[in-house]
Design a protein around this motif. Structure first.
Motif, PDB file in Angstrom:
ATOM      1  N   ALA A 117      -3.751  14.672 -11.051  1.00  0.00           N
ATOM      2  CA  ALA A 117      -3.826  14.928 -12.229  1.00  0.00           C
ATOM      3  C   ALA A 117      -5.475  15.076 -12.688  1.00  0.00           C
ATOM      4  O   ALA A 117      -5.852  15.954 -13.544  1.00  0.00           O
ATOM      5  CB  ALA A 117      -3.236  14.024 -13.249  1.00  0.00           C
ATOM      6  N   LEU A 118      -6.291  14.347 -12.111  1.00  0.00           N
ATOM      7  CA  LEU A 118      -7.732  14.467 -12.293  1.00  0.00           C
ATOM      8  C   LEU A 118      -8.519  15.452 -11.590  1.00  0.00           C
ATOM      9  O   LEU A 118      -9.343  16.149 -12.197  1.00  0.00           O
ATOM     10  CB  LEU A 118      -8.370  13.093 -11.582  1.00  0.00           C
ATOM     11  N   CYS A 119      -7.973  16.105 -10.478  1.00  0.00           N
ATOM     12  CA  CYS A 119      -8.395  17.093  -9.735  1.00  0.00           C
ATOM     13  C   CYS A 119      -8.152  18.292  -9.862  1.00  0.00           C
ATOM     14  O   CYS A 119      -8.954  19.414  -9.515  1.00  0.00           O
ATOM     15  CB  CYS A 119      -8.518  16.848  -8.286  1.00  0.00           C
ATOM     16  N   ALA A 120      -6.980  18.637 -10.658  1.00  0.00           N
ATOM     17  CA  ALA A 120      -6.415  19.794 -10.734  1.00  0.00           C
ATOM     18  C   ALA A 120      -7.389  20.755 -11.728  1.00  0.00           C
ATOM     19  O   ALA A 120      -7.458  21.898 -11.244  1.00  0.00           O
ATOM     20  CB  ALA A 120      -4.899  19.524 -11.545  1.00  0.00           C
ATOM     21  N   PRO A 121      -7.797  20.211 -12.955  1.00  0.00           N
ATOM     22  CA  PRO A 121      -8.827  20.987 -13.494  1.00  0.00           C
ATOM     23  C   PRO A 121     -10.026  21.428 -12.806  1.00  0.00           C
ATOM     24  O   PRO A 121     -10.524  22.362 -12.813  1.00  0.00           O
ATOM     25  CB  PRO A 121      -9.034  20.251 -14.889  1.00  0.00           C
ATOM     26  N   LEU A 122     -10.419  20.554 -11.876  1.00  0.00           N
ATOM     27  CA  LEU A 122     -11.673  21.003 -11.379  1.00  0.00           C
ATOM     28  C   LEU A 122     -11.310  22.052 -10.173  1.00  0.00           C
ATOM     29  O   LEU A 122     -12.285  22.660 -10.008  1.00  0.00           O
ATOM     30  CB  LEU A 122     -12.266  19.800 -10.595  1.00  0.00           C
ATOM     31  N   MET A 123     -10.203  22.006  -9.589  1.00  0.00           N
ATOM     32  CA  MET A 123      -9.988  23.003  -8.775  1.00  0.00           C
ATOM     33  C   MET A 123      -9.645  24.258  -9.256  1.00  0.00           C
ATOM     34  O   MET A 123      -9.488  25.540  -8.448  1.00  0.00           O
ATOM     35  CB  MET A 123      -8.629  22.505  -7.820  1.00  0.00           C
ATOM     36  N   ALA A 124      -9.413  24.476 -10.660  1.00  0.00           N
ATOM     37  CA  ALA A 124      -8.888  25.608 -11.519  1.00  0.00           C
ATOM     38  C   ALA A 124     -10.294  26.390 -11.718  1.00  0.00           C
ATOM     39  O   ALA A 124      -9.989  27.475 -11.987  1.00  0.00           O
ATOM     40  CB  ALA A 124      -8.139  25.165 -12.536  1.00  0.00           C
ATOM     41  N   VAL A 125     -11.348  25.655 -11.776  1.00  0.00           N
ATOM     42  CA  VAL A 125     -12.654  26.391 -12.475  1.00  0.00           C
ATOM     43  C   VAL A 125     -13.233  27.196 -11.546  1.00  0.00           C
ATOM     44  O   VAL A 125     -13.494  28.277 -11.854  1.00  0.00           O
ATOM     45  CB  VAL A 125     -13.854  25.194 -12.645  1.00  0.00           C
ATOM     46  N   PRO A 126     -13.031  26.948 -10.033  1.00  0.00           N
ATOM     47  CA  PRO A 126     -13.772  28.054  -9.245  1.00  0.00           C
ATOM     48  C   PRO A 126     -12.801  29.454  -9.332  1.00  0.00           C
ATOM     49  O   PRO A 126     -13.345  30.715  -9.185  1.00  0.00           O
ATOM     50  CB  PRO A 126     -13.690  27.622  -7.864  1.00  0.00           C
ATOM     51  N   GLY A 127     -11.533  29.273  -9.499  1.00  0.00           N
ATOM     52  CA  GLY A 127     -10.573  30.496  -9.543  1.00  0.00           C
ATOM     53  C   GLY A 127     -10.971  31.389 -10.996  1.00  0.00           C
ATOM     54  O   GLY A 127     -10.656  32.542 -10.796  1.00  0.00           O
ATOM     55  N   LEU A 128     -11.717  30.661 -11.987  1.00  0.00           N
ATOM     56  CA  LEU A 128     -11.861  31.223 -13.061  1.00  0.00           C
ATOM     57  C   LEU A 128     -13.171  32.002 -13.121  1.00  0.00           C
ATOM     58  O   LEU A 128     -13.276  33.034 -13.640  1.00  0.00           O
ATOM     59  CB  LEU A 128     -11.762  30.274 -14.383  1.00  0.00           C
ATOM     60  N   ARG A 129     -13.891  31.573 -12.222  1.00  0.00           N
ATOM     61  CA  ARG A 129     -15.322  32.169 -12.149  1.00  0.00           C
ATOM     62  C   ARG A 129     -15.300  33.125 -10.706  1.00  0.00           C
ATOM     63  O   ARG A 129     -16.373  33.781 -10.810  1.00  0.00           O
ATOM     64  CB  ARG A 129     -16.401  30.959 -11.683  1.00  0.00           C
ATOM     65  N   ALA A 130     -14.194  33.316 -10.396  1.00  0.00           N
ATOM     66  CA  ALA A 130     -14.128  34.438  -9.504  1.00  0.00           C
ATOM     67  C   ALA A 130     -14.053  35.688 -10.064  1.00  0.00           C
ATOM     68  O   ALA A 130     -14.746  36.483  -9.087  1.00  0.00           O
ATOM     69  CB  ALA A 130     -12.832  34.072  -8.575  1.00  0.00           C
ATOM     70  N   ALA A 131     -14.015  35.956 -11.240  1.00  0.00           N
ATOM     71  CA  ALA A 131     -13.713  37.510 -11.675  1.00  0.00           C
ATOM     72  C   ALA A 131     -15.379  37.720 -12.051  1.00  0.00           C
ATOM     73  O   ALA A 131     -16.285  36.814 -12.522  1.00  0.00           O
ATOM     74  CB  ALA A 131     -13.105  37.602 -12.889  1.00  0.00           C
ATOM     75  N   ASP A 132     -15.607  39.056 -11.983  1.00  0.00           N
ATOM     76  CA  ASP A 132     -17.029  39.582 -12.392  1.00  0.00           C
ATOM     77  C   ASP A 132     -17.165  39.348 -13.800  1.00  0.00           C
ATOM     78  O   ASP A 132     -18.218  38.974 -14.208  1.00  0.00           O
ATOM     79  CB  ASP A 132     -17.084  41.107 -11.747  1.00  0.00           C
ATOM     80  N   TYR A 183       0.951  -1.195   0.065  1.00  0.00           N
ATOM     81  CA  TYR A 183      -0.035   0.086   0.043  1.00  0.00           C
ATOM     82  C   TYR A 183       0.841   1.245  -0.004  1.00  0.00           C
ATOM     83  O   TYR A 183       0.765   2.094  -0.700  1.00  0.00           O
ATOM     84  CB  TYR A 183      -0.828  -0.027   1.179  1.00  0.00           C
ATOM     85  N   LEU A 184       1.933   1.294   0.756  1.00  0.00           N
ATOM     86  CA  LEU A 184       2.795   2.417   0.767  1.00  0.00           C
ATOM     87  C   LEU A 184       3.496   2.443  -0.592  1.00  0.00           C
ATOM     88  O   LEU A 184       3.968   3.751  -0.781  1.00  0.00           O
ATOM     89  CB  LEU A 184       3.876   2.198   1.832  1.00  0.00           C
ATOM     90  N   ARG A 185       3.837   1.583  -1.237  1.00  0.00           N
ATOM     91  CA  ARG A 185       4.285   1.636  -2.575  1.00  0.00           C
ATOM     92  C   ARG A 185       3.228   2.204  -3.732  1.00  0.00           C
ATOM     93  O   ARG A 185       3.797   2.811  -4.600  1.00  0.00           O
ATOM     94  CB  ARG A 185       5.082   0.344  -3.107  1.00  0.00           C
ATOM     95  N   LEU A 186       2.352   1.883  -3.350  1.00  0.00           N
ATOM     96  CA  LEU A 186       1.014   2.342  -4.313  1.00  0.00           C
ATOM     97  C   LEU A 186       0.677   3.677  -4.054  1.00  0.00           C
ATOM     98  O   LEU A 186      -0.228   4.540  -5.008  1.00  0.00           O
ATOM     99  CB  LEU A 186      -0.117   1.455  -4.371  1.00  0.00           C
ATOM    100  N   LEU A 187       0.889   4.059  -2.923  1.00  0.00           N
ATOM    101  CA  LEU A 187       0.247   5.511  -2.286  1.00  0.00           C
ATOM    102  C   LEU A 187       0.494   6.603  -3.300  1.00  0.00           C
ATOM    103  O   LEU A 187       0.030   7.592  -3.596  1.00  0.00           O
ATOM    104  CB  LEU A 187       0.445   5.733  -1.038  1.00  0.00           C
ATOM    105  N   PRO A 188       2.026   6.822  -3.724  1.00  0.00           N
ATOM    106  CA  PRO A 188       2.487   7.985  -4.238  1.00  0.00           C
ATOM    107  C   PRO A 188       1.828   8.121  -5.678  1.00  0.00           C
ATOM    108  O   PRO A 188       1.355   9.069  -6.272  1.00  0.00           O
ATOM    109  CB  PRO A 188       3.824   7.825  -4.719  1.00  0.00           C
ATOM    110  N   ARG A 189       1.816   6.718  -6.637  1.00  0.00           N
ATOM    111  CA  ARG A 189       1.113   6.663  -7.757  1.00  0.00           C
ATOM    112  C   ARG A 189      -0.362   7.123  -7.659  1.00  0.00           C
ATOM    113  O   ARG A 189      -0.825   7.990  -8.663  1.00  0.00           O
ATOM    114  CB  ARG A 189       1.087   5.194  -8.192  1.00  0.00           C
ATOM    115  N   ALA A 190      -1.130   6.624  -6.503  1.00  0.00           N
ATOM    116  CA  ALA A 190      -2.557   6.952  -6.388  1.00  0.00           C
ATOM    117  C   ALA A 190      -2.648   8.461  -6.312  1.00  0.00           C
ATOM    118  O   ALA A 190      -3.602   9.268  -6.761  1.00  0.00           O
ATOM    119  CB  ALA A 190      -3.072   6.333  -5.326  1.00  0.00           C
TER     120      ALA A 190
END
Length: 67
Positions: free
Chosen positions: A27-42, A14-21
């Motif tokens: 990689a999957l969550c980075a685009p989703l976390m960037a969306v609220p930053g784009l919508r912050a501007a008026d 499990y410890l060997r697989l943890l960094p890969r996970a």
């Protein structure tokens, strides 16, 4: 003793697989976390600067009609 060895190998697996996970989740969550930053501007509309009207087109049109 076998139970301790099995627990140790499972923990090591499990410890060997943890960094890969974590990399895959990042990689999957980075685009989703960037969306609220784009919508912050008026206003997110990017427009080109307006051209200054000098009126030279009308002067050229009148001068070419007389020739």
């Amino acid at each position: 003793m076998k139970i301790m060895n099995r627990a140790r190998t499972e923990t090591a697996t499990y410890l060997r697989l943890l960094p890969r996970a974590l990399i895959v989740m990042l990689a999957l969550c980075a685009p989703l976390m960037a969306v609220p930053g784009l919508r912050a501007a008026d206003q997110t509309i990017i427009e080109a600067p307006s051209l200054k009207k000098t009126g030279a087109g009308f002067v050229l049109m009148v001068s070419l009609q007389r020739a």
